[in-house]
Design a protein around this motif. Structure first.
Motif, mmCIF file in Angstrom:
data_model
loop_
_atom_site.group_PDB
_atom_site.id
_atom_site.type_symbol
_atom_site.label_atom_id
_atom_site.label_comp_id
_atom_site.label_asym_id
_atom_site.label_seq_id
_atom_site.Cartn_x
_atom_site.Cartn_y
_atom_site.Cartn_z
ATOM 1 N N SER A 70 32.010 -26.950 -19.510
ATOM 2 C CA SER A 70 33.181 -26.057 -20.858
ATOM 3 C C SER A 70 33.971 -25.853 -20.584
ATOM 4 O O SER A 70 35.024 -26.436 -21.081
ATOM 5 C CB SER A 70 32.306 -24.651 -20.667
ATOM 6 O OG SER A 70 31.045 -24.782 -21.318
ATOM 7 N N GLY A 71 34.431 -25.669 -19.034
ATOM 8 C CA GLY A 71 36.073 -25.437 -18.473
ATOM 9 C C GLY A 71 36.679 -27.436 -19.208
ATOM 10 O O GLY A 71 37.802 -26.680 -18.954
ATOM 11 N N THR A 102 31.775 -27.366 -27.339
ATOM 12 C CA THR A 102 30.203 -26.930 -27.226
ATOM 13 C C THR A 102 29.968 -26.031 -26.371
ATOM 14 O O THR A 102 30.717 -24.841 -26.638
ATOM 15 C CB THR A 102 30.327 -27.864 -25.451
ATOM 16 O OG1 THR A 102 29.213 -28.234 -24.942
ATOM 17 C CG2 THR A 102 31.233 -27.694 -24.252
ATOM 18 N N GLY A 103 28.730 -25.469 -25.063
ATOM 19 C CA GLY A 103 29.092 -24.048 -24.465
ATOM 20 C C GLY A 103 27.225 -24.677 -23.435
ATOM 21 O O GLY A 103 26.995 -25.881 -23.443
ATOM 22 N N LYS A 146 21.246 -25.996 -20.196
ATOM 23 C CA LYS A 146 22.193 -27.293 -21.110
ATOM 24 C C LYS A 146 22.737 -27.239 -21.649
ATOM 25 O O LYS A 146 23.332 -25.573 -21.610
ATOM 26 C CB LYS A 146 20.529 -27.636 -21.792
ATOM 27 C CG LYS A 146 20.631 -27.082 -22.971
ATOM 28 C CD LYS A 146 19.375 -26.863 -23.869
ATOM 29 C CE LYS A 146 19.268 -26.270 -25.155
ATOM 30 N NZ LYS A 146 17.634 -26.410 -26.091
ATOM 31 N N MET A 147 23.998 -27.791 -22.121
ATOM 32 C CA MET A 147 24.697 -27.914 -22.652
ATOM 33 C C MET A 147 24.648 -28.303 -23.956
ATOM 34 O O MET A 147 23.430 -29.436 -24.838
ATOM 35 C CB MET A 147 25.610 -29.256 -21.903
ATOM 36 C CG MET A 147 26.117 -29.064 -21.081
ATOM 37 S SD MET A 147 27.717 -28.127 -20.162
ATOM 38 C CE MET A 147 28.407 -27.972 -21.330
ATOM 39 N N ALA A 180 35.075 -37.161 -19.504
ATOM 40 C CA ALA A 180 35.539 -36.584 -18.337
ATOM 41 C C ALA A 180 33.678 -35.392 -17.793
ATOM 42 O O ALA A 180 33.810 -35.499 -16.032
ATOM 43 C CB ALA A 180 36.326 -35.410 -17.779
ATOM 44 N N ALA A 181 33.387 -34.515 -19.215
ATOM 45 C CA ALA A 181 32.098 -33.657 -18.552
ATOM 46 C C ALA A 181 31.460 -34.899 -18.129
ATOM 47 O O ALA A 181 30.788 -34.177 -17.305
ATOM 48 C CB ALA A 181 32.017 -33.425 -19.793
ATOM 49 N N ASP A 182 31.065 -35.698 -19.110
ATOM 50 C CA ASP A 182 30.020 -36.145 -18.364
ATOM 51 C C ASP A 182 30.192 -36.805 -17.057
ATOM 52 O O ASP A 182 28.928 -37.094 -16.964
ATOM 53 C CB ASP A 182 30.164 -37.116 -19.770
ATOM 54 C CG ASP A 182 29.145 -37.305 -21.717
ATOM 55 O OD1 ASP A 182 28.542 -36.089 -21.008
ATOM 56 O OD2 ASP A 182 28.900 -37.083 -22.106
#
Lengths: 383, 388
Positions: free
Chosen positions: A162-163, A273-274, A313-314, A328-330
């Motif tokens: 999330s960050g 997202t969360g 989970k996201m 970047a997150a993936d």
């Protein structure tokens, strides 16, 4: 002149009518049988009880557990009963007892952290044939009865992701965090969120406000507004129900990363997202084990895991999340899934300038040091 | 008012029932009790009927299913009866925190703070003195809890007496301050370093098992017995002693009490001390019988807190300590039946809260019916009304 009064005054009528109704109601109930005795015989459904500390539609902690319970309800051969708003006091002991004695429950999921000591321990000793599967990860084989299980997830992995997403969404380079209590679990989430954001841009800071307790709707709204007034343009939180924070932030037009469950439905404009729990996985796994005939002692007492184990989970990315941010997150998510990524590793400084993890040391999720996290990392403003 | 006036005449044993009733009603004490009982029960019945209607319309639950589930969930089986009594146990003492000051004309709603501070004092006393034999330790914990609770409510009484500060507001705010002090101490200097407490700030536990056990092979702890005894004692104090008479006189008309030379300040203060001590004792019992350590679970409740439930109980009981016993059991039963309603009728927990809400509104509304029923009026007043 004397006259026989047969008419009832309205007040009398109401009173007598009410009394008659009460008498009728009590008499009617007297004949119906007391509790049911379930379980035991094969072919009967497995009775399972879920207990929540707040309302089960709170868009937060309790809803996440209720979603897990809903997955169990879908399984064949089970009968699920639920009780919400059960306090961490004698109340939860009474609820467990009622579920066992009146509903024949063989498996109880007391889902609040504070249910464990002494309440779950007391009931587990009293009912050694019933499995008590508690959320919190507090099981200690040396001290606790064998029919107690405890599970917890490394949701800081999701907060880290999330960050990252928040870092791409912020323009002011100020993120906000509404936190409940200054305890290790909450600090770990704040730190993971901050580290994730500063991985993308080290100039980013995270403003934190603690409300002092798990469910403080008024203070949560005030904290959210204060953070936005300070220039925060992406917010997340760790409170029991993120509903107030999310709704306030949505109204003020900033971006949101959710927590516990998905709040996308109440923030269609700002939700990114969360970090979500995936209790359905834990609960259906446990129930399958019991249905397969596993007894007390064969069922794992401690279950912990993160993204890799499917316990957290996201929330699916919304349209607000750029392709760049997703990539970047993936990328980090893939490393977390492979077990090659460590969030808390040295050199790491806290926000007072002290080195809290020296260079060369890294704490994987199972490290005991993370359980007593007493610091907030560099970049966090607030204490 | 002398004692002889209040007891029904010895020749009250009339052959026919109607005569008996009229003779009984000749006594003002019986008339007042009968009136209070009839009106309160009427309010309860109307509340139940309204609640049944609400549940029928909102959740399509038939009244028969509703009331039978409520009965099974509250008093209809040994398990649920014990559960209801356990729910009632703290309410007995916390309700006194409102009921006693009501006798001197004060409306005190600070039960939560007194309960929390009482619990904290008991938990720390228990920790320090844990080497003592258990009965002595329990007495020390109870005394510590009562002192802490008494100080808080006495402060509200003093502010009222010395500075004329509204005691309802001050007791509520003092209670909030008490809770913050509690949180500060439990999360700061008195926090247990054990990992279980790390994520749930608590004082260190006093013992492995609860110090205060259960009554007679049941699952109901001795807190219930203590609560009932204290309620009876407080009833005797308020209705059978000169102190109680003086206190009620202050509640009836404070100027008349002053003119009669009663020590108004002392009466207010002692009553507030007793009220706070009762709530503090409730906190000590929660620590000794259930929690074994002080943390936010002592007072944090989803929905109504124990303190607010105590206010509710006190009002339904019309601030009568004996009425508190019955009312606490009833409110405990309603609260307890919520679990059964959720599990077997699949309605939300809020439904039981709706019933409690309807109950308090109806009981307060029913106040307007006092003196409106001729049966309960004095014979000469009845006659005057009939000849109107």
């Amino acid at each position: 002149m004397k006259k026989l009064r047969l008419t009832l005054r309205p007040a009398y009528g109401a009173c007598l009518g009410g009394l008659a109704l009460l008498a009728f109601a009590l008499a009617g109930c007297g004949s119906s049988s007391g509790g049911k005795d379930g379980g035991g015989a094969t072919g009967e459904p497995l009775a399972i009880g879920f207990i929540y500390v707040g309302p089960r539609d709170d868009y937060g902690y309790n809803q996440a557990h209720a979603e897990g319970a809903a997955a169990v309800k879908e399984m064949p051969g089970v009968k699920v009963t639920e009780a919400e708003n059960v306090a961490e006091s004698i109340d939860v002991q009474k609820t467990m007892k009622s579920m066992i004695e009146q509903d024949g429950a063989k498996v109880i999921f007391p889902t609040s952290f504070g249910y464990f000591s002494p309440h779950v321990l007391v009931m587990a000793k009293k009912y050694p044939d019933v499995m008590f599967l508690h959320c919190g990860g507090l099981y200690d084989a040396k001290k606790h009865p064998k029919n107690v299980g405890s599970y917890f997830g490394y949701i800081d992995e999701c907060q880290y992701l999330s960050g990252i997403v928040a870092a791409y969404a912020t323009k002011s380079k100020k993120l906000g965090f509404v936190a409940a209590k200054a305890i290790p679990q909450v600090r770990r989430n704040i730190n993971a969120f901050t580290l994730g954001a500063r991985r993308i841009d080290p100039k980013i800071t995270v403003n934190v406000i603690f409300t002092g307790d798990w469910s403080m709707p008024v203070k949560e709204a005030e904290a959210t507004n204060t953070l936005i007034d300070q220039g925060v343009d992406v917010i997340t939180c760790h409170v029991d129900s993120p509903k107030v924070v999310v709704e306030t932030a949505e109204r003020r037009g900033i971006k949101i990363c959710g927590y516990h469950a998905s709040q996308a439905a109440i923030a269609p404009k700002g939700y990114l997202t969360g970090a979500e729990w995936n209790w359905a996985k834990v609960y259906t796994d446990y129930v399958k084990m019991v249905q397969a005939g596993k007894k007390v002692g064969e069922i794992p007492n401690l279950v912990r895991g993160g993204l890799k184990e499917g316990i957290v989970k996201m929330s699916p990315y919304t349209e607000q999340v750029s392709m760049e941010a997703r990539k970047a997150a993936d990328d980090v998510k893939a490393q977390l899934m492979a077990g090659t990524f460590v969030i808390f590793k040295g050199p790491l400084q806290d926000n007072a300038g002290n080195t809290v993890i020296p260079a060369g040391t890294s704490y994987p999720q199972t490290a005991i040091e993370l359980e007593s996290m007493a610091y907030l990392v560099e970049g966090v403003k607030g204490s | 008012m002398s004692i002889t006036e209040m007891t029904p005449g010895a020749e009250a044993l009339a052959p026919d029932a109607a005569g008996l009733v009229s003779r009984l009603l000749a006594s003002p004490r019986v008339r007042d009790t009968a009136q209070a009982l009839a009106i309160t029960l009427g309010a309860v019945a109307v509340s139940l009927a309204l609640f049944g209607l609400y549940m029928l319309i909102r959740y399509h639950v038939s009244p028969v299913a509703l009331y039978s589930a409520m009965y099974r969930g509250s008093f209809g089986s040994w398990v649920s009866l014990q559960n209801s009594l356990l729910a009632a146990a703290p309410l007995l003492l916390v309700a006194l925190c409102t009921a006693l000051p009501a006798r001197v004309g004060l409306v005190i709603i600070g039960g939560d703070g007194a309960l929390a501070l009482g619990g904290l004092a008991a938990a720390m006393t228990g920790l320090v003195l844990r080497e003592l034999p258990v009965p002595l330790l329990l007495v020390c914990m109870a005394l510590a809890g009562m002192t802490a609770g008494a100080l808080l409510i006495a402060a509200a009484g003093l502010l009222r007496h010395l500075r004329g500060v509204n005691e309802t507001i001050s007791s509520l705010l003092l209670s909030l301050i008490g809770l913050e002090v509690f949180n500060f101490l439990v999360e700061g200097p008195w926090r247990d370093p054990d990992p279980i407490s790390a994520n749930k700030p608590s004082t260190p536990p006093i013992s492995e098992v609860p110090l205060l056990g259960n009554m007679f092979h049941s699952d109901v702890h001795w807190g219930l017995g203590v609560g009932v005894v204290v309620c009876v004692l407080m009833y005797l104090l308020m209705y059978r002693t000169t102190f109680g008479f003086a206190a009620r006189m202050v509640g009836g008309n404070v100027r008349a009490a002053r003119a009669a030379g009663l020590p108004v300040g002392r009466l207010l203060l002692v009553t507030c001390v007793l009220a706070g001590a009762a709530a503090g004792l409730a906190g000590s019992i929660e620590i000794a019988a259930v929690q074994r350590q002080a943390n936010a679970s002592l007072f944090a409740r989803p929905g109504l807190t124990i303190g607010l439930m105590g206010v509710l109980v006190s009002f339904i009981a019309r601030h009568n300590p004996l009425g508190v016993i019955v009312t606490a059991a009833m409110v405990g039963g309603v609260a307890e039946s919520s679990s059964m309603l959720q599990r077997h009728l699949r309605v939300p927990d809020a439904s039981a809260q709706v019933l409690l809400g309807i109950l308090i509104v109806m009981v307060i509304l029913s106040e307007t019916f006092y003196g409106r029923f001729r049966v309960f009026l004095a014979p000469d007043v009845q006659k005057a009304a009939a000849n109107r």
